[in-house]
Design a protein around this motif. Structure first.
Motif, PDB file in Angstrom:
ATOM      1  N   ILE A 280       1.176  -1.158   0.215  1.00  0.00           N
ATOM      2  CA  ILE A 280       0.162   0.128  -0.428  1.00  0.00           C
ATOM      3  C   ILE A 280       0.877   1.245   0.066  1.00  0.00           C
ATOM      4  O   ILE A 280       0.051   2.455  -0.397  1.00  0.00           O
ATOM      5  N   ALA A 281       1.998   1.263   1.069  1.00  0.00           N
ATOM      6  CA  ALA A 281       2.932   2.333   0.835  1.00  0.00           C
ATOM      7  C   ALA A 281       3.349   2.246  -0.618  1.00  0.00           C
ATOM      8  O   ALA A 281       3.999   3.601  -0.858  1.00  0.00           O
ATOM      9  N   THR A 282       4.512   1.614  -0.633  1.00  0.00           N
ATOM     10  CA  THR A 282       4.396   1.761  -2.400  1.00  0.00           C
ATOM     11  C   THR A 282       3.943   1.771  -3.215  1.00  0.00           C
ATOM     12  O   THR A 282       4.008   2.937  -4.612  1.00  0.00           O
ATOM     13  N   LEU A 283       2.068   1.575  -3.728  1.00  0.00           N
ATOM     14  CA  LEU A 283       0.997   1.857  -4.418  1.00  0.00           C
ATOM     15  C   LEU A 283       1.346   3.313  -4.452  1.00  0.00           C
ATOM     16  O   LEU A 283       0.916   4.403  -5.306  1.00  0.00           O
ATOM     17  N   ALA A 284       0.621   3.870  -3.048  1.00  0.00           N
ATOM     18  CA  ALA A 284       1.020   5.601  -2.510  1.00  0.00           C
ATOM     19  C   ALA A 284       1.795   6.166  -3.068  1.00  0.00           C
ATOM     20  O   ALA A 284       1.761   7.509  -4.056  1.00  0.00           O
ATOM     21  N   PHE A 285       2.706   5.412  -2.990  1.00  0.00           N
ATOM     22  CA  PHE A 285       4.361   6.789  -3.488  1.00  0.00           C
ATOM     23  C   PHE A 285       3.960   6.625  -4.329  1.00  0.00           C
ATOM     24  O   PHE A 285       4.007   8.209  -5.893  1.00  0.00           O
ATOM     25  N   ALA A 286       4.162   5.312  -5.324  1.00  0.00           N
ATOM     26  CA  ALA A 286       4.374   5.771  -6.906  1.00  0.00           C
ATOM     27  C   ALA A 286       3.066   7.127  -7.531  1.00  0.00           C
ATOM     28  O   ALA A 286       3.256   7.478  -8.250  1.00  0.00           O
ATOM     29  N   GLY A 287       2.147   6.110  -6.871  1.00  0.00           N
ATOM     30  CA  GLY A 287       0.744   7.531  -7.111  1.00  0.00           C
ATOM     31  C   GLY A 287       0.628   8.943  -7.126  1.00  0.00           C
ATOM     32  O   GLY A 287       0.909  10.083  -8.288  1.00  0.00           O
ATOM     33  N   VAL A 288       1.924   9.491  -6.116  1.00  0.00           N
ATOM     34  CA  VAL A 288       2.144  10.275  -5.640  1.00  0.00           C
ATOM     35  C   VAL A 288       3.032  11.370  -6.692  1.00  0.00           C
ATOM     36  O   VAL A 288       3.365  12.225  -6.961  1.00  0.00           O
ATOM     37  N   MET A 289       4.202  10.207  -6.394  1.00  0.00           N
ATOM     38  CA  MET A 289       5.312  11.124  -7.436  1.00  0.00           C
ATOM     39  C   MET A 289       4.316  11.144  -9.873  1.00  0.00           C
ATOM     40  O   MET A 289       4.584  12.387  -9.719  1.00  0.00           O
ATOM     41  N   LEU A 290       3.948  10.139  -9.569  1.00  0.00           N
ATOM     42  CA  LEU A 290       3.596  10.370 -10.825  1.00  0.00           C
ATOM     43  C   LEU A 290       2.033  11.517 -10.819  1.00  0.00           C
ATOM     44  O   LEU A 290       2.015  12.259 -12.056  1.00  0.00           O
ATOM     45  N   VAL A 291       0.991  11.894 -10.029  1.00  0.00           N
ATOM     46  CA  VAL A 291       0.881  13.432  -9.914  1.00  0.00           C
ATOM     47  C   VAL A 291       1.756  14.452  -9.643  1.00  0.00           C
ATOM     48  O   VAL A 291       1.892  15.818 -10.032  1.00  0.00           O
ATOM     49  N   ASN A 292       2.496  14.096  -9.081  1.00  0.00           N
ATOM     50  CA  ASN A 292       4.149  15.248  -9.027  1.00  0.00           C
ATOM     51  C   ASN A 292       4.877  16.007 -10.149  1.00  0.00           C
ATOM     52  O   ASN A 292       5.027  16.562 -10.976  1.00  0.00           O
ATOM     53  N   PHE A 293       5.032  15.086 -11.127  1.00  0.00           N
ATOM     54  CA  PHE A 293       5.750  14.450 -12.480  1.00  0.00           C
ATOM     55  C   PHE A 293       5.058  15.247 -13.320  1.00  0.00           C
ATOM     56  O   PHE A 293       5.364  16.608 -13.964  1.00  0.00           O
ATOM     57  N   VAL A 294       3.323  14.939 -13.368  1.00  0.00           N
ATOM     58  CA  VAL A 294       2.574  15.610 -13.641  1.00  0.00           C
ATOM     59  C   VAL A 294       2.649  17.367 -14.407  1.00  0.00           C
ATOM     60  O   VAL A 294       1.892  17.949 -14.599  1.00  0.00           O
ATOM     61  N   LEU A 295       2.238  17.633 -12.476  1.00  0.00           N
ATOM     62  CA  LEU A 295       1.742  18.694 -12.019  1.00  0.00           C
ATOM     63  C   LEU A 295       3.797  19.701 -13.055  1.00  0.00           C
ATOM     64  O   LEU A 295       3.593  20.737 -13.015  1.00  0.00           O
ATOM     65  N   TYR A 296       5.000  18.984 -12.332  1.00  0.00           N
ATOM     66  CA  TYR A 296       5.775  19.720 -12.843  1.00  0.00           C
ATOM     67  C   TYR A 296       5.974  19.723 -14.855  1.00  0.00           C
ATOM     68  O   TYR A 296       6.305  21.227 -14.704  1.00  0.00           O
ATOM     69  N   LEU A 297       5.731  19.110 -14.770  1.00  0.00           N
ATOM     70  CA  LEU A 297       5.326  19.267 -16.901  1.00  0.00           C
ATOM     71  C   LEU A 297       4.748  20.125 -17.002  1.00  0.00           C
ATOM     72  O   LEU A 297       4.687  21.558 -18.132  1.00  0.00           O
ATOM     73  N   VAL A 298       3.932  21.245 -15.581  1.00  0.00           N
ATOM     74  CA  VAL A 298       2.613  21.786 -16.045  1.00  0.00           C
ATOM     75  C   VAL A 298       3.466  23.470 -15.656  1.00  0.00           C
ATOM     76  O   VAL A 298       2.711  24.532 -15.623  1.00  0.00           O
ATOM     77  N   GLY A 299       4.416  23.426 -15.148  1.00  0.00           N
ATOM     78  CA  GLY A 299       4.955  24.189 -14.099  1.00  0.00           C
ATOM     79  C   GLY A 299       4.498  24.727 -13.009  1.00  0.00           C
ATOM     80  O   GLY A 299       5.198  25.348 -12.686  1.00  0.00           O
ATOM     81  N   PHE A 300       4.350  23.616 -12.660  1.00  0.00           N
ATOM     82  CA  PHE A 300       3.857  23.258 -11.014  1.00  0.00           C
ATOM     83  C   PHE A 300       4.886  22.962 -10.059  1.00  0.00           C
ATOM     84  O   PHE A 300       4.994  21.388 -10.181  1.00  0.00           O
ATOM     85  N   ASN A 301       6.112  23.631  -9.324  1.00  0.00           N
ATOM     86  CA  ASN A 301       7.001  22.396  -8.803  1.00  0.00           C
ATOM     87  C   ASN A 301       6.778  22.306  -6.710  1.00  0.00           C
ATOM     88  O   ASN A 301       5.638  23.316  -6.531  1.00  0.00           O
TER      89      ASN A 301
END
Length: 272
Positions: free
Chosen positions: A175-196
């Protein structure tokens, strides 16, 4: 649950032999075994014609996959110019991800697929490492050594302290690994649109949040490595076919690469 490379294969998920209660009557598929209550225990699987998986097989196949990763990474590191690092990084990352999904989904592990994954992962690792090495000379060697020391220490602790992977531990780490992967995916998408968000960074300018996230990632990688060791032991105990040693090597390589990437990132936080 856990590493899909192992969890989707029945060869690594056979339950151990169990004792029958007193007075239990034998059923088809059970054989007399002196010394057990009721005189019976679950019949063990018979070796396949192609042989069974052993620890030597797993170690040999893991060495092969890691050598392919190192060879591809070394070639990328030495030959790819800095202007092409980003395209190679993206191609290697996406390619290895797609191939890993294909290999994990196959009932019979494709050896060619494992080697292709290792080569693509090598492209990603080579480009990723070269970027860090340009910024902080000597950091790659330190990260490689730290990765192997961490893996060796994890294996030693697993064996000498007789660590047992329970269903609760497996569920929590998954559960922790899947949650971490989900957060990192959202973070990557936000980074692509210019939000750090500040969750991921490199170099000494990283904040406490980024350092904490990387430490969490290393811990999760180590916990997944422990579960990988448990899966391998299960496969050997259940006399999995020798071909499954490639699946074991593939799963271990996936976790070790993740561990290396996170350690490399952490080391950059403490470099000027």
């Amino acid at each position: 649950m856990a590493n899909p490379v192992f969890s989707r294969s029945s060869a690594f998920n056979q339950p151990p032999a169990y004792q029958q209660p007193y007075g239990y009557q034998p059923q088809p598929g059970y054989q007399p075994q002196p010394g057990y209550p009721g005189g019976y225990m679950q019949q063990q699987p018979q070796p396949t014609l192609g042989g069974v998986m052993t620890m030597d097989d797993v170690l040999a196949k893991t060495a092969i996959t890691l050598l392919v990763v190192f060879a591809a990474a070394g070639a990328t590191f030495m030959l790819v110019p800095t202007t092409l690092l980003l395209p190679v990084l993206i191609a290697g990352g996406l390619g290895s991800f797609i191939v890993s999904l294909v290999v994990s989904a196959r009932r019979q592990v494709p050896v060619a697929g494992v080697l292709i994954y290792s080569a693509l992962e090598g492209l990603f690792i080579g480009a990723f490492s070269k970027y860090f090495e340009i910024q902080w000379p000597g950091i790659v060697v330190s990260a490689v050594l730290a990765t192997f020391v961490t893996a060796a220490a994890t294996l030693a602790a697993y064996k000498f302290f007789n660590i047992r992977v329970t269903a609760k531990f497996r569920k929590m780490v998954t559960i922790a690994t899947l949650a971490f992967a989900g957060v990192m995916l959202v973070n990557f998408v936000l980074y692509l649109v210019g939000f750090n968000t500040g969750l991921r960074s490199v170099g000494s300018n990283a904040g406490l949040l980024a350092i904490g996230v990387s430490i969490l990632a290393v811990c999760l990688a180590v916990f997944n490595l422990v579960m990988d060791f448990d899966y391998v032991e299960r496969g050997i105990a259940s006399q999995a076919p020798a071909q499954e040693s490639w699946r074991a090597a593939f799963g271990l390589t996936v976790t070790l690469v993740w561990l290396y990437v996170e350690i490399l990132r952490i080391l950059s936080y403490f470099r000027d």
